[in-house]
Write a protein that holds these residues in place. Structure first.
Motif, mmCIF file in Angstrom:
data_model
loop_
_atom_site.group_PDB
_atom_site.id
_atom_site.type_symbol
_atom_site.label_atom_id
_atom_site.label_comp_id
_atom_site.label_asym_id
_atom_site.label_seq_id
_atom_site.Cartn_x
_atom_site.Cartn_y
_atom_site.Cartn_z
ATOM 1 N N ALA A 81 4.620 -0.826 -12.536
ATOM 2 C CA ALA A 81 4.541 0.461 -11.833
ATOM 3 C C ALA A 81 5.830 0.552 -10.742
ATOM 4 N N TYR A 82 6.374 1.788 -10.965
ATOM 5 C CA TYR A 82 7.450 1.983 -9.892
ATOM 6 C C TYR A 82 7.357 2.834 -8.905
ATOM 7 N N LEU A 83 7.882 2.401 -7.584
ATOM 8 C CA LEU A 83 7.189 2.955 -6.369
ATOM 9 C C LEU A 83 8.664 3.845 -6.091
ATOM 10 N N LEU A 84 8.578 4.883 -5.589
ATOM 11 C CA LEU A 84 9.986 5.486 -5.033
ATOM 12 C C LEU A 84 10.136 5.221 -3.691
ATOM 13 N N TYR A 116 15.168 5.071 -4.512
ATOM 14 C CA TYR A 116 15.201 3.769 -5.079
ATOM 15 C C TYR A 116 13.729 3.486 -5.604
ATOM 16 N N TRP A 117 13.769 2.917 -6.777
ATOM 17 C CA TRP A 117 12.451 2.778 -7.650
ATOM 18 C C TRP A 117 12.110 1.317 -7.369
ATOM 19 N N LEU A 118 11.060 0.803 -6.806
ATOM 20 C CA LEU A 118 10.918 -0.619 -6.627
ATOM 21 C C LEU A 118 9.672 -0.887 -7.475
ATOM 22 N N MET A 119 10.027 -1.968 -8.718
ATOM 23 C CA MET A 119 9.056 -2.260 -9.247
ATOM 24 C C MET A 119 8.071 -3.431 -8.968
ATOM 25 N N VAL A 120 6.537 -2.759 -9.169
ATOM 26 C CA VAL A 120 5.580 -3.515 -8.688
ATOM 27 C C VAL A 120 4.637 -3.829 -9.648
ATOM 28 N N ASN A 121 3.512 -4.458 -9.301
ATOM 29 C CA ASN A 121 2.464 -4.616 -10.592
ATOM 30 C C ASN A 121 1.456 -3.884 -10.297
ATOM 31 N N SER A 122 0.657 -3.141 -10.971
ATOM 32 C CA SER A 122 -0.392 -2.199 -10.579
ATOM 33 C C SER A 122 -1.580 -2.673 -11.436
ATOM 34 N N GLY A 123 -2.831 -2.866 -11.425
ATOM 35 C CA GLY A 123 -3.910 -3.141 -12.146
ATOM 36 C C GLY A 123 -4.517 -4.226 -11.525
ATOM 37 N N GLY A 124 -5.878 -4.398 -11.949
ATOM 38 C CA GLY A 124 -6.547 -5.642 -11.339
ATOM 39 C C GLY A 124 -6.648 -6.908 -12.104
ATOM 40 N N GLY A 125 -7.079 -6.644 -13.466
ATOM 41 C CA GLY A 125 -7.315 -7.822 -14.631
ATOM 42 C C GLY A 125 -5.802 -8.018 -15.106
ATOM 43 N N THR A 158 14.384 -7.111 2.627
ATOM 44 C CA THR A 158 15.803 -7.143 2.240
ATOM 45 C C THR A 158 16.085 -6.118 1.178
ATOM 46 N N GLU A 159 15.321 -6.157 0.186
ATOM 47 C CA GLU A 159 15.705 -5.268 -1.016
ATOM 48 C C GLU A 159 15.306 -3.842 -0.430
ATOM 49 N N ILE A 160 14.405 -3.771 0.361
ATOM 50 C CA ILE A 160 14.141 -2.215 0.797
ATOM 51 C C ILE A 160 15.070 -1.773 1.544
ATOM 52 N N ASP A 161 15.292 -2.491 2.708
ATOM 53 C CA ASP A 161 16.507 -2.176 3.670
ATOM 54 C C ASP A 161 17.633 -1.578 2.828
ATOM 55 N N ALA A 162 18.186 -2.620 2.103
ATOM 56 C CA ALA A 162 19.561 -2.251 1.469
ATOM 57 C C ALA A 162 19.085 -0.941 0.659
ATOM 58 N N ALA A 163 18.041 -0.638 -0.035
ATOM 59 C CA ALA A 163 17.842 0.638 -0.695
ATOM 60 C C ALA A 163 17.957 1.933 0.216
ATOM 61 N N ILE A 164 17.096 1.738 1.414
ATOM 62 C CA ILE A 164 17.239 2.727 2.229
ATOM 63 C C ILE A 164 18.772 3.101 2.894
ATOM 64 N N THR A 165 19.356 1.972 3.243
ATOM 65 C CA THR A 165 20.555 2.050 3.607
ATOM 66 C C THR A 165 21.576 2.784 2.831
ATOM 67 N N THR A 166 21.612 3.130 1.493
ATOM 68 C CA THR A 166 22.090 3.493 0.740
ATOM 69 C C THR A 166 22.126 5.220 0.843
ATOM 70 N N GLY A 167 20.778 5.507 1.321
ATOM 71 C CA GLY A 167 20.339 6.835 1.409
ATOM 72 C C GLY A 167 20.244 7.747 0.045
ATOM 73 N N LYS A 168 20.108 6.881 -0.986
ATOM 74 C CA LYS A 168 19.773 7.295 -2.304
ATOM 75 C C LYS A 168 18.162 6.704 -2.491
ATOM 76 N N VAL A 206 0.741 -1.056 0.145
ATOM 77 C CA VAL A 206 -0.086 0.019 -0.044
ATOM 78 C C VAL A 206 0.766 1.197 0.031
ATOM 79 N N TYR A 207 0.743 2.262 -1.053
ATOM 80 C CA TYR A 207 1.717 3.165 -1.094
ATOM 81 C C TYR A 207 0.607 4.205 -1.856
ATOM 82 N N GLY A 208 0.768 5.510 -0.964
ATOM 83 C CA GLY A 208 0.025 6.582 -1.647
ATOM 84 C C GLY A 208 -1.316 6.164 -1.647
ATOM 85 N N GLY A 209 -1.896 5.526 -0.665
ATOM 86 C CA GLY A 209 -3.258 4.996 -0.633
ATOM 87 C C GLY A 209 -3.740 4.133 -1.738
ATOM 88 N N GLN A 210 -2.729 3.895 -2.803
ATOM 89 C CA GLN A 210 -3.170 2.764 -3.639
ATOM 90 C C GLN A 210 -2.459 1.343 -3.379
#
Length: 87
Positions: A51-54, A37-46, A25-35, A7-11
């Motif tokens: 979608a890329y989440l910052l 990071y764009w996480l690729m996820v799926n968006s849509g129902g059918g 683990t992926e998110i922890d590593a991204a945050i640790t860099t301090g830069k 759940v990101y931005g209410g979506q």
């Protein structure tokens, strides 16, 4: 198949075939860099679309384990909160 919802931005977005541990683990590593990071996820129902989440400090999101090990589905929209823009 295991599915993790984010759940990101209410979506609601999802990732299939991943464990909650691997995503954390992926998110922890991204945050640790301090830069940012764009996480690729799926968006849509059918039909899922990429979608890329910052992911960066100060941006709230939640990671939900939709199908726990016992195999029972969890109703994520019990009280209808995912369709609301605000409380």
């Amino acid at each position: 198949m295991n599915r993790i919802d984010i759940v990101y931005g209410g979506q609601q977005y999802s990732l299939a075939g991943r464990s909650i541990d691997s995503i954390q683990t992926e998110i922890d590593a991204a945050i640790t860099t301090g830069k940012p990071y764009w996480l690729m996820v799926n968006s849509g129902g059918g039909r899922f679309e990429d979608a890329y989440l910052l992911i960066a400090p100060g941006i709230p999101f939640a990671v939900l384990n939709v199908k726990p090990e016992d195999g029972q589905d969890i109703d994520l929209d019990v009280d209808g909160v995912f369709g609301q823009d605000g409380l």
